[in-house]
Write an enzyme that holds these catalytic residues in place. Structure first.
Site, PDB file in Angstrom:
ATOM      1  N   GLY A 233       0.829  -1.200   0.000  1.00  0.00           N
ATOM      2  CA  GLY A 233       0.000   0.000   0.000  1.00  0.00           C
ATOM      3  C   GLY A 233       0.858   1.243   0.000  1.00  0.00           C
ATOM      4  CB  SER A 234       0.005   4.728   0.796  1.00  0.00           C
ATOM      5  OG  SER A 234      -0.408   4.696   2.161  1.00  0.00           O
ATOM      6  NE  ARG A 236      -2.084   8.256   4.642  1.00  0.00           N
ATOM      7  CZ  ARG A 236      -2.955   7.595   5.424  1.00  0.00           C
ATOM      8  NH1 ARG A 236      -2.844   7.658   6.740  1.00  0.00           N
ATOM      9  NH2 ARG A 236      -3.886   6.844   4.886  1.00  0.00           N
ATOM     10  CB  VAL A 237      -0.948   2.903   5.265  1.00  0.00           C
ATOM     11  CG1 VAL A 237      -1.446   1.727   6.099  1.00  0.00           C
ATOM     12  CG2 VAL A 237      -2.086   3.887   5.009  1.00  0.00           C
ATOM     13  N   GLY A 238       2.280   2.441   5.356  1.00  0.00           N
ATOM     14  CA  GLY A 238       3.402   1.543   5.616  1.00  0.00           C
ATOM     15  C   GLY A 238       4.197   1.950   6.845  1.00  0.00           C
ATOM     16  CD  GLU A 255       4.566  -3.028  -3.679  1.00  0.00           C
ATOM     17  OE1 GLU A 255       4.858  -1.829  -3.897  1.00  0.00           O
ATOM     18  OE2 GLU A 255       3.494  -3.534  -3.998  1.00  0.00           O
ATOM     19  CB  CYS A 292       3.923   0.821  -6.729  1.00  0.00           C
ATOM     20  SG  CYS A 292       2.601   0.633  -5.532  1.00  0.00           S
TER      21      CYS A 292
END
Length: 493
Positions: A233-234, A236-238, A255, A292
């Site tokens: 995911g993003s 930010r959330v990572g 990732e 991505c």
């Protein structure tokens, strides 16, 4: 009536213990296309407990048994029944074009088959002790236990299979959290594995609403039975996932985003490069082809810059853009959120204010539908260069020398994928080794990766770790001591 997606815990499809549900809407039309059960705290605990109990037997299943389940799953996934089902659910939940659904099917089938072969890596070795004469050391790769997997919406079948395949084939059990936007699509993977013979409790499925997901995710990571976390995911959330895992010193594989550069040299085949760049930029409307890897930045030498830009402009303007829920043949459909389209438009306008030039594209949107945009004179420091757009956009930076091209390609916090275009393969190989990316293709699109290599970022905004079986196992040693060992004084005299 909208179809219902339920939780899957210990081999049973069940509603949420709280009775809570959430709506799933088509991202372009806004129509309700499904209802999903929303896991509660008690469901998360039940899923982890079921996985922990199943681990006691699953870790001791033979490698051949695990391999055969994956091969049956690959056959099922490529069947007409599941191809049709995936095409329908991806169109409804993700506004995906038909070709993108089939790309997911083909990619996921290959992943299952590749991971089935990974059992050959689960080997140990026996060697004599280096410090204890006569002793033998048995070193083995053993599964960790329960793995918590979080898979996104943009390639919902492929990325779900990737999230769970390495952990499962290595002998772990899994608790899987899908995206709240594609729970019915991702549940198809669970259905296939159940039909392929995966035992109850080995895979558990917990869709949850956007509002409850952060708290429940933290609860699952904190559960002492959970030994490893993977997330796609993003960035930010990572970062949040990494911080939660760090509280308990648990390993995680992340990732995250991408801003893949393509370096085009003066001797490149411009026509072929243009086709590869357009495919890499527009697959799934630029919303991160598989992991991505979308081509977002083109670094081109000045000798071919005008010709390449002209070729890509012609290809861009010939691409049909439309509502894939009405006509699945559109190669470029809507972005997943209107806010995503707004963000891209704002990035383009900021770049224009800083001197960038829009070659094609209307710098506008129709709801979440955005035509492909081609922008030149973009440089590091502009937000459209520094941050992932996640949409149908290519930005150009024109350079003079090869060294300048490499430095410009590496001027990024992202490190997933790249490509180099040149007629001289040896030069291309040399440049590829200088670009900081997990995978660099020579004369091919940035979106390519090798399933057996477990492509992932090299740190920064692209994350770290690889989806290898080795990363979901612990190396454990058993030392067989020789009889009659002599202990030094003063223990015994």
């Amino acid at each position: 009536m909208a179809p219902l997606t339920q939780l899957y815990i210990n081999g049973n499809y069940v509603p949420s213990s709280s009775g809570e549900t959430f709506e799933v809407r088509n991202p372009f039309s806004g129509d309700v296309v499904g209802i999903s059960a929303s896991a509660a705290s008690a469901d998360c605990k039940a899923a982890v407990d079921a996985a922990q109990q199943a681990f006691k037997t699953w870790e001791y299943t033979s490698h051949n048994d695990r391999r055969d389940i994956f091969l049956r799953a690959a056959d099922l996934l490529s069947s007409d029944k599941y191809r049709a089902k995936i095409t329908q659910t991806m169109a409804e939940e993700a506004a995906a074009a038909a070709y993108w659904s089939m790309t997911n099917v083909i990619g996921s089938t290959g992943l299952f088959r590749t991971q089935a072969g990974m059992v050959e890596r689960l080997k140990g070795e026996i060697f004599p002790s280096g410090t204890l004469p006569g002793a033998q050391v048995i070193s083995e790769r053993r599964p960790m236990g329960v793995v918590f997997c979080i898979a996104p919406w943009n390639a919902p079948i492929t990325l779900t299979v990737r999230a769970i395949a390495s952990p499962l084939i290595a002998g772990n059990t899994v608790v899987l959290k899908p995206s709240e936007t594609t729970p019915r699509t991702q549940a198809i993977v669970v259905e296939i594995l159940e039909e392929a013979g995966l035992p109850a409790g080995v895979l558990n499925y917990l869709p949850m609403s956007r509002e409850t997901a952060p708290g429940l995710t933290a609860e699952i990571i904190a559960n002492p039975f959970v030994r490893n976390v993977n997330f796609t995911g993003s960035d930010r959330v990572g970062k949040i996932i990494a911080m939660e895992a760090a509280k308990y010193l648990k390993p995680c594989i992340l990732e995250l985003g991408g801003k893949s550069p393509a370096v085009v040299l003066n001797d490149a085949d411009v026509s072929e490069a243009a086709k590869g760049l357009v495919f890499g930029a527009l697959a799934n409307s630029g919303q991160a082809c598989f992991i991505c890897m979308s081509t977002e930045r083109v670094v081109v030498q000045s000798g071919v810059a005008d010709g390449l830009i002209s070729e890509i402009k012609t290809l861009f303007e010939a691409i049909k853009v439309g509502d894939t829920s009405v006509d699945k043949s559109f190669p470029v459909g809507a972005l997943f959120l209107e806010s995503s389209a707004d963000n891209i438009i704002n990035m383009i306008k900021e770049a224009q204010a800083d001197g960038a030039e829009v070659i094609t594209g209307d710098v506008n949107r129709k709801k979440s539908l955005l035509v492909p945009h081609l922008i030149k004179n973009v440089k590091p420091g502009m937000r459209i260069w520094d941050r992932e757009t996640f949409g149908p956009v290519i930005v150009f930076s024109i350079v003079e020398t090869v060294d300048e091209a490499v430095d410009t390609a590496n001027a990024s916090d992202y490190s997933l994928a790249a490509s180099v275009w040149t007629r001289d393969i040896y030069v291309g190989q040399g440049i590829a080794r200088r670009i900081r990316a997990g995978c660099t293709s020579v004369n091919g699109p940035t979106v390519h990766s090798e399933p057996a290599d477990g492509l992932l970022g090299l740190g920064g905004a692209s994350g770290y770790g690889r989806f290898h079986v080795e990363n979901f196992t612990d190396r454990r040693s058993t030392v067989i001591h020789p009889p009659g060992r002599k202990y030094p004084p003063p223990f015994f005299t």
